[in-house]
Design a protein around this motif. Structure first.
Motif, mmCIF file in Angstrom:
data_model
loop_
_atom_site.group_PDB
_atom_site.id
_atom_site.type_symbol
_atom_site.label_atom_id
_atom_site.label_comp_id
_atom_site.label_asym_id
_atom_site.label_seq_id
_atom_site.Cartn_x
_atom_site.Cartn_y
_atom_site.Cartn_z
ATOM 1 N N GLN A 1 13.117 -28.760 74.536
ATOM 2 C CA GLN A 1 13.010 -28.777 73.074
ATOM 3 C C GLN A 1 14.046 -29.708 72.437
ATOM 4 O OE1 GLN A 1 13.297 -24.660 71.919
ATOM 5 N NE2 GLN A 1 11.432 -24.087 73.062
ATOM 6 N N ARG A 2 14.729 -30.461 73.298
ATOM 7 C CA ARG A 2 15.697 -31.463 72.852
ATOM 8 C C ARG A 2 16.813 -30.853 72.014
ATOM 9 N NH1 ARG A 2 12.248 -37.051 72.009
ATOM 10 N NH2 ARG A 2 10.783 -36.692 73.722
ATOM 11 N N GLN A 3 17.283 -29.698 72.442
ATOM 12 C CA GLN A 3 18.390 -29.041 71.760
ATOM 13 C C GLN A 3 19.744 -29.454 72.335
ATOM 14 O OE1 GLN A 3 17.861 -26.916 69.064
ATOM 15 N NE2 GLN A 3 15.768 -27.693 69.318
ATOM 16 N N ILE A 4 19.731 -30.231 73.430
ATOM 17 C CA ILE A 4 20.951 -30.604 74.124
ATOM 18 C C ILE A 4 21.031 -32.122 74.200
ATOM 19 C CG2 ILE A 4 22.207 -30.442 76.326
ATOM 20 C CD1 ILE A 4 20.785 -27.789 76.804
ATOM 21 N N PRO A 5 22.210 -32.713 73.995
ATOM 22 C CA PRO A 5 22.343 -34.171 74.102
ATOM 23 C C PRO A 5 21.824 -34.689 75.434
ATOM 24 C CG PRO A 5 24.339 -33.226 73.152
ATOM 25 C CD PRO A 5 23.478 -32.071 73.574
ATOM 26 N N GLY A 6 21.083 -35.776 75.375
ATOM 27 C CA GLY A 6 20.517 -36.363 76.583
ATOM 28 C C GLY A 6 19.143 -35.818 76.923
ATOM 29 N N SER A 7 18.634 -34.883 76.124
ATOM 30 C CA SER A 7 17.342 -34.268 76.425
ATOM 31 C C SER A 7 16.174 -35.229 76.264
ATOM 32 C CB SER A 7 17.119 -33.050 75.511
ATOM 33 O OG SER A 7 18.112 -32.070 75.714
ATOM 34 N N GLU A 8 16.414 -36.349 75.594
ATOM 35 C CA GLU A 8 15.331 -37.325 75.435
ATOM 36 C C GLU A 8 15.101 -38.109 76.726
ATOM 37 O OE1 GLU A 8 19.203 -39.187 74.554
ATOM 38 O OE2 GLU A 8 18.173 -37.362 73.884
ATOM 39 N N ASP A 9 16.026 -38.028 77.654
ATOM 40 C CA ASP A 9 15.886 -38.720 78.928
ATOM 41 C C ASP A 9 14.773 -38.080 79.751
ATOM 42 O OD1 ASP A 9 16.698 -40.510 81.078
ATOM 43 O OD2 ASP A 9 17.464 -38.726 82.066
ATOM 44 N N MET A 10 13.792 -38.895 80.146
ATOM 45 C CA MET A 10 12.629 -38.365 80.861
ATOM 46 C C MET A 10 13.010 -37.749 82.206
ATOM 47 S SD MET A 10 9.998 -38.322 79.089
ATOM 48 C CE MET A 10 8.953 -37.789 80.451
ATOM 49 N N LYS A 11 14.008 -38.301 82.859
ATOM 50 C CA LYS A 11 14.446 -37.763 84.145
ATOM 51 C C LYS A 11 14.938 -36.332 83.985
ATOM 52 C CE LYS A 11 17.507 -38.718 88.069
ATOM 53 N NZ LYS A 11 18.532 -39.659 88.618
ATOM 54 N N ALA A 12 15.709 -36.077 82.918
ATOM 55 C CA ALA A 12 16.213 -34.730 82.658
ATOM 56 C C ALA A 12 15.069 -33.786 82.286
ATOM 57 C CB ALA A 12 17.263 -34.769 81.545
ATOM 58 N N ARG A 13 14.153 -34.285 81.472
ATOM 59 C CA ARG A 13 13.040 -33.442 81.053
ATOM 60 C C ARG A 13 12.136 -33.098 82.238
ATOM 61 N NH1 ARG A 13 12.040 -33.112 75.798
ATOM 62 N NH2 ARG A 13 9.776 -33.055 76.063
ATOM 63 N N ASN A 14 11.904 -34.075 83.104
ATOM 64 C CA ASN A 14 11.079 -33.808 84.294
ATOM 65 C C ASN A 14 11.747 -32.783 85.200
ATOM 66 O OD1 ASN A 14 9.113 -35.617 83.470
ATOM 67 N ND2 ASN A 14 9.948 -37.323 84.663
ATOM 68 N N ARG A 15 13.056 -32.893 85.320
ATOM 69 C CA ARG A 15 13.759 -31.934 86.172
ATOM 70 C C ARG A 15 13.697 -30.535 85.570
ATOM 71 N NH1 ARG A 15 19.816 -30.924 87.589
ATOM 72 N NH2 ARG A 15 19.560 -29.751 89.522
ATOM 73 N N ALA A 16 13.836 -30.447 84.249
ATOM 74 C CA ALA A 16 13.745 -29.144 83.593
ATOM 75 C C ALA A 16 12.357 -28.535 83.812
ATOM 76 C CB ALA A 16 14.044 -29.286 82.102
ATOM 77 N N GLU A 17 11.324 -29.349 83.718
ATOM 78 C CA GLU A 17 9.962 -28.855 83.950
ATOM 79 C C GLU A 17 9.784 -28.382 85.396
ATOM 80 O OE1 GLU A 17 7.476 -32.065 82.795
ATOM 81 O OE2 GLU A 17 7.607 -31.640 80.638
ATOM 82 N N GLU A 18 10.346 -29.132 86.341
ATOM 83 C CA GLU A 18 10.250 -28.741 87.752
ATOM 84 C C GLU A 18 10.954 -27.413 88.006
ATOM 85 O OE1 GLU A 18 11.885 -31.995 89.882
ATOM 86 O OE2 GLU A 18 10.177 -33.342 89.511
ATOM 87 N N LEU A 19 12.100 -27.233 87.383
ATOM 88 C CA LEU A 19 12.844 -25.987 87.563
ATOM 89 C C LEU A 19 12.108 -24.802 86.937
ATOM 90 C CD1 LEU A 19 16.496 -27.240 86.979
ATOM 91 C CD2 LEU A 19 15.557 -26.329 89.113
ATOM 92 N N LEU A 20 11.448 -25.054 85.811
ATOM 93 C CA LEU A 20 10.655 -23.988 85.189
ATOM 94 C C LEU A 20 9.488 -23.595 86.087
ATOM 95 C CD1 LEU A 20 10.652 -24.999 81.413
ATOM 96 C CD2 LEU A 20 11.561 -22.877 82.386
ATOM 97 N N MET A 21 8.882 -24.586 86.740
ATOM 98 C CA MET A 21 7.808 -24.281 87.685
ATOM 99 C C MET A 21 8.341 -23.501 88.881
ATOM 100 S SD MET A 21 5.697 -27.908 87.661
ATOM 101 C CE MET A 21 4.593 -27.349 88.969
ATOM 102 N N GLU A 22 9.538 -23.883 89.324
ATOM 103 C CA GLU A 22 10.173 -23.147 90.428
ATOM 104 C C GLU A 22 10.470 -21.715 90.006
ATOM 105 O OE1 GLU A 22 14.462 -23.181 92.745
ATOM 106 O OE2 GLU A 22 13.560 -25.101 92.202
ATOM 107 N N LEU A 23 10.896 -21.569 88.770
ATOM 108 C CA LEU A 23 11.211 -20.237 88.242
ATOM 109 C C LEU A 23 9.975 -19.336 88.285
ATOM 110 C CD1 LEU A 23 13.327 -19.625 85.051
ATOM 111 C CD2 LEU A 23 11.258 -18.306 85.464
ATOM 112 N N GLU A 24 8.814 -19.909 87.949
ATOM 113 C CA GLU A 24 7.594 -19.125 87.944
ATOM 114 C C GLU A 24 7.210 -18.652 89.347
ATOM 115 O OE1 GLU A 24 6.170 -18.151 85.309
ATOM 116 O OE2 GLU A 24 7.263 -19.399 83.870
ATOM 117 N N ALA A 25 7.651 -19.411 90.360
ATOM 118 C CA ALA A 25 7.224 -19.104 91.722
ATOM 119 C C ALA A 25 8.220 -18.272 92.518
ATOM 120 C CB ALA A 25 6.962 -20.417 92.472
ATOM 121 N N VAL A 26 9.396 -18.022 91.957
ATOM 122 C CA VAL A 26 10.435 -17.327 92.725
ATOM 123 C C VAL A 26 10.110 -15.851 92.902
ATOM 124 C CG1 VAL A 26 12.304 -18.895 92.142
ATOM 125 C CG2 VAL A 26 11.757 -16.990 90.624
#
Length: 296
Positions: A221-246
């Motif tokens: 949601q771009r609440q943190i500096p650097g959140s516009e970086d696609m690499k960071a956003r992709n990693r956040a999405e991957e971690l959320l997917m991992e969270l769903e599967a744990v």
């Protein structure tokens, strides 16, 4: 006329040489260090560069740069253990100004070799030196260099960067609670999306899925500096997917405990690591304990 033509050609040749050194970022001359940089940057031959860097060090030719550049070349060739020993053996020949950059190279080498305890000890020492005013000299910023370019680094950025590295080191030791405390302190000082993702991973490892989700969604949601970086956003999405599967949350008994010595050391940063000094940096006045907040 012939003399003028010859002079003009010499000037053009000299100009081309200068342009060559600018493009390839190599110094001019015929010394061992210059030859080593040419082998490293132009010929792309790290093996030959290492031999020439050794010659430069033994000849006393730009020892500060030669030792650091040689260690980097060794790392590229998976000779990190050798690079560590070289720095330890020859850093005494280097100037005081070169010691901090050598420490930064050592941190990367320790990480490459999986020497986590050594990495943690060095990161703590660098934080202690900042507090004591040995690195920033009591000033809010310093000049740093990366890839041949100079830039300004604030004390906030440097402390946060070091704490971020320290948090990751504790993650490698599975000390997730300690890593969380360190990451949260880093984010209090100078937040960024990369450390936020690492904090989210740390919380997932503890089975605190809702807390992790909140941190990762702040990145998306771009609440943190650097959140516009696609690499960071992709990693956040991957971690959320991992969270769903744990698996279901871990039992408390499965979670490794805090490294209490260091956490306590963070909380009494000023008193335990150094006497009160006139160079004390304002940022340390702003770092407060929040372990009670974590327990709430």
């Amino acid at each position: 006329m012939e003399a003028m033509r010859s002079s003009k050609m010499m000037m053009m040749s000299s100009s081309k040489k200068d342009l060559f050194h600018v493009i390839h970022k190599v110094p001019q001359g015929d010394t061992p260090y210059v030859k080593a940089k040419h082998a490293q940057m132009v010929q792309k031959d790290p093996e030959a560069a290492i031999v020439l860097f050794w010659k430069a060090i033994n000849a006393g030719d730009r020892v500060d740069s030669a030792l650091k550049d040689m260690a980097v070349a060794m790392k590229q060739l998976n000779r990190s253990e050798e690079a560590i020993e070289a720095i330890k053996s020859f850093r005494g020949r280097c100037s005081k100004q070169a010691q901090e950059s050598l420490d930064n190279v050592l941190i990367d080498l320790y990480k490459k070799c999986g020497k986590v305890d050594e990495q943690i000890d060095l990161l703590k020492r660098k934080l202690r030196l900042i507090y004591q005013g040995e690195i920033f000299n009591g000033k809010p910023t310093k000049t740093a260099r990366s890839h041949g370019k100079k830039f300004r680094v604030s004390v906030r950025q440097e402390i946060s960067r070091l704490l971020g590295n320290l948090g990751w080191a504790y993650m490698q030791k599975s000390n997730y609670l300690t890593a969380e405390v360190v990451y949260r302190k880093a984010q209090m000082i100078d937040p960024d999306s990369n450390k936020a993702c690492n904090l989210g991973l740390c919380l997932i490892k503890q089975g605190r899925y809702e807390d992790a989700r909140s941190v990762l969604e702040d990145v998306l949601q771009r609440q943190i500096p650097g959140s516009e970086d696609m690499k960071a956003r992709n990693r956040a999405e991957e971690l959320l997917m991992e969270l769903e599967a744990v698996q279901p949350p871990l039992e408390l008994s499965d979670i490794l405990g805090l490294d209490d010595d260091f956490v306590n050391g963070l909380e009494v940063f000023m008193n335990e690591w150094a006497p009160v000094r006139s160079k004390r940096l304002p940022i340390f006045e702003e770092i407060s304990s929040f372990r009670d907040q974590l327990a709430c």
